[in-house]
Design an enzyme around this catalytic site. Structure first.
Site, PDB file in Angstrom:
ATOM      1  N   HIS A 115       0.842  -1.198   0.000  1.00  0.00           N
ATOM      2  CA  HIS A 115       0.000   0.000   0.000  1.00  0.00           C
ATOM      3  C   HIS A 115       0.878   1.249   0.000  1.00  0.00           C
ATOM      4  CE1 HIS A 115      -4.136   1.593   1.247  1.00  0.00           C
ATOM      5  NE2 HIS A 115      -3.385   2.669   1.258  1.00  0.00           N
ATOM      6  N   GLY A 122      -3.337  12.656  -0.991  1.00  0.00           N
ATOM      7  CA  GLY A 122      -3.836  13.832  -0.293  1.00  0.00           C
ATOM      8  C   GLY A 122      -4.709  14.714  -1.147  1.00  0.00           C
ATOM      9  N   HIS A 278      -6.211  -0.653   6.983  1.00  0.00           N
ATOM     10  CA  HIS A 278      -6.406   0.332   8.064  1.00  0.00           C
ATOM     11  C   HIS A 278      -7.162  -0.271   9.248  1.00  0.00           C
ATOM     12  CE1 HIS A 278      -5.002   2.920   4.941  1.00  0.00           C
ATOM     13  NE2 HIS A 278      -6.169   3.098   4.350  1.00  0.00           N
ATOM     14  N   ASP A 334       1.255   2.868   3.828  1.00  0.00           N
ATOM     15  CA  ASP A 334       0.440   3.986   3.322  1.00  0.00           C
ATOM     16  C   ASP A 334       1.345   5.143   2.898  1.00  0.00           C
ATOM     17  OD1 ASP A 334      -1.959   5.117   2.555  1.00  0.00           O
ATOM     18  OD2 ASP A 334      -2.625   5.638   4.565  1.00  0.00           O
ATOM     19  N   SER A 338      -1.639  11.019   2.392  1.00  0.00           N
ATOM     20  CA  SER A 338      -1.880  11.996   3.448  1.00  0.00           C
ATOM     21  C   SER A 338      -2.381  11.284   4.702  1.00  0.00           C
ATOM     22  CB  SER A 338      -2.907  13.033   2.998  1.00  0.00           C
ATOM     23  OG  SER A 338      -4.165  12.421   2.778  1.00  0.00           O
TER      24      SER A 338
END
Length: 437
Positions: A115, A122, A278, A334, A338
């Site tokens: 990822h 963002g 997540h 990630d 953002s």
């Protein structure tokens, strides 16, 4: 003796192929503009980066399982042999092999990051808040040797065309790089107008993602739409020989994994075709749902902690203490995405950028908490390799791609090897074509 003859024959074959490839490259590119800006003046004589074969000698190897003191011979992208350091195998003295002494250091598999926002992400604060794209040198310094690029919230000013171009740039830089087709929104953006065609036709595409659910920024896809998407990804994966997974961004809404449970209830699609991420950073409800998801045979992805955060560290400790099957958990960075912070009303109150160093830092933090290294490493090596059908990745063994990291006793990265190429030494790291990359 027979084993030695086989190794020598393989070395000779790779030499011939490598020289043919070098001849072809030299016709296309001059020596002042090669892929990684490698030259002996830059590395100041640390080691010869232009050798075809290497012996990394004296290190203690974790495959991720603890193998003890083992010498590694690699060349032509693959690991050719793992030899006991007490072995008197004559291949160790071959003049065609560059020897690198790593006595007192530890060798671990290169990290797989599923990822990474390689084109940046963002934009939740407008154009000024677009995050920068990935830098090759930063990825290498984070120990990442295989990655999957991704689009997120913004699939308007960020495009799949831009994403695949960046992925190919990182491939040229020495890394293994793939990508997800799609983005947050539904229907997902594609190259060909069809998810199935993307997976079958575009080599770099391994699945669809990150499709947003349970998030105020999602398109709120229906169960029927999600089912169709996952089914298409699965079938095209079967046709193309890829994982064919849909990677789901799970937001902080109370619905959590409910949309995915509904897909399972209403279809016969295997749970392993849906890969939620997540899961560690949305609170206790989603964390508990993740346990149930694993219990039913699925796998989940945790987002590595940013600086001064401990959500994922605590979640991993909680899962282990709860006897969760940890082979069903991965961690990803990630990176370059953002890190927006919203209040209960959906108002943006904070902003940051994720780092590619976060995955390895989370592994280090686990070791500091008492986890054996061989227990922490699978989270970013064998586990994601298994989920995404990367059969030659995630494990140090003969025949696999030569992807590994050499660290010192403080788990500080000294060397990075990817696809049989040395991309980092203690005094040098490969960069892109321009100095800032």
């Amino acid at each position: 003796m027979f084993k030695n003859i086989l190794i020598v024959c393989l070395l000779l074959n790779i030499i011939i192929v490598t020289h043919c490839l070098d001849f072809t490259k030299n016709k296309q590119f001059n020596n002042n503009n090669n892929n990684n800006n490698l030259n002996k003046e830059t590395i100041k004589g640390d080691i010869n980066l232009n050798s075809n074969f290497y012996l990394f000698s004296g290190g203690e190897v974790y495959s991720p399982n603890k193998l003890g003191k083992t010498d590694i011979i690699f060349g032509g992208q693959q690991i050719l042999s793992l030899l006991s350091q007490q072995s008197n195998d004559p291949i160790k003295n071959s003049k065609v092999i560059e020897v690198v002494n790593i006595t007192g250091l530890f060798v671990i598999p290169g990290l797989i990051d599923v990822h990474v926002h390689v084109t940046g992400g963002g934009g939740e604060l407008g154009p000024y808040s677009r995050t920068p794209e990935a830098q090759l040198s930063q990825l290498i310094e984070g120990g990442i040797t295989t990655l999957v690029g991704i689009l997120g919230t913004d699939s308007i000013s960020r495009s799949l065309d831009n994403l695949i171009t960046k992925v190919r740039s990182l491939q040229t830089g020495g890394l293994t790089a793939y990508m997800w087709s799609g983005a947050y929104r539904y229907p997902p953006p594609t190259f060909t107008g069809d998810v199935m065609r993307d997976l079958v036709i575009v080599d770099e595409v391994i699945g669809v993602g990150e499709v947003a659910i349970s998030d105020h920024r999602s398109s709120c896809p229906s169960v029927h739409e999600l089912s169709r998407l996952v089914s298409d990804a699965r079938v095209s994966g079967l046709i193309s020989g890829k994982a064919g997974i849909v990677h789901f961004h799970v937001g902080s809404a109370s619905t959590g994994l409910d949309p995915l449970w509904e897909v399972l209830e209403k279809t016969s699609i295997p749970i392993t075709q849906m890969y939620p991420t997540h899961v560690s950073s949305r609170g206790p409800l989603l964390l508990e749902q993740g346990k149930q998801w694993i219990q039913q045979g699925g796998f989940v992805d945790f987002t590595a902690d940013a600086d001064n955060e401990t959500d994922t560290l605590n979640a991993l400790i909680n899962y282990l203490q709860s006897n969760v099957n940890m082979s069903r958990v991965s961690i990803s960075s990630d990176a370059y995405g953002s890190l927006p912070l919203f209040d209960d009303q959906g108002i943006l109150i904070g902003y940051g950028v994720a780092s590619p160093a976060a995955v390895f830092q989370t592994i280090k933090n686990l070791v500091l908490k008492g986890w054996p290294l061989e227990q922490a490493l699978p989270l970013a090596t064998t586990n994601p390799a298994s989920f995404l059908a990367f059969s030659k990745k995630g494990q140090i063994k003969v025949g696999n791609d030569a992807d590994f990291i050499v660290v010192n006793e403080n788990l500080e990265i000294q060397y990075v090897v990817a696809n049989g190429k040395i991309l980092k030494t203690p005094t040098w790291v490969a960069k892109g074509m321009f100095p800032c990359t």
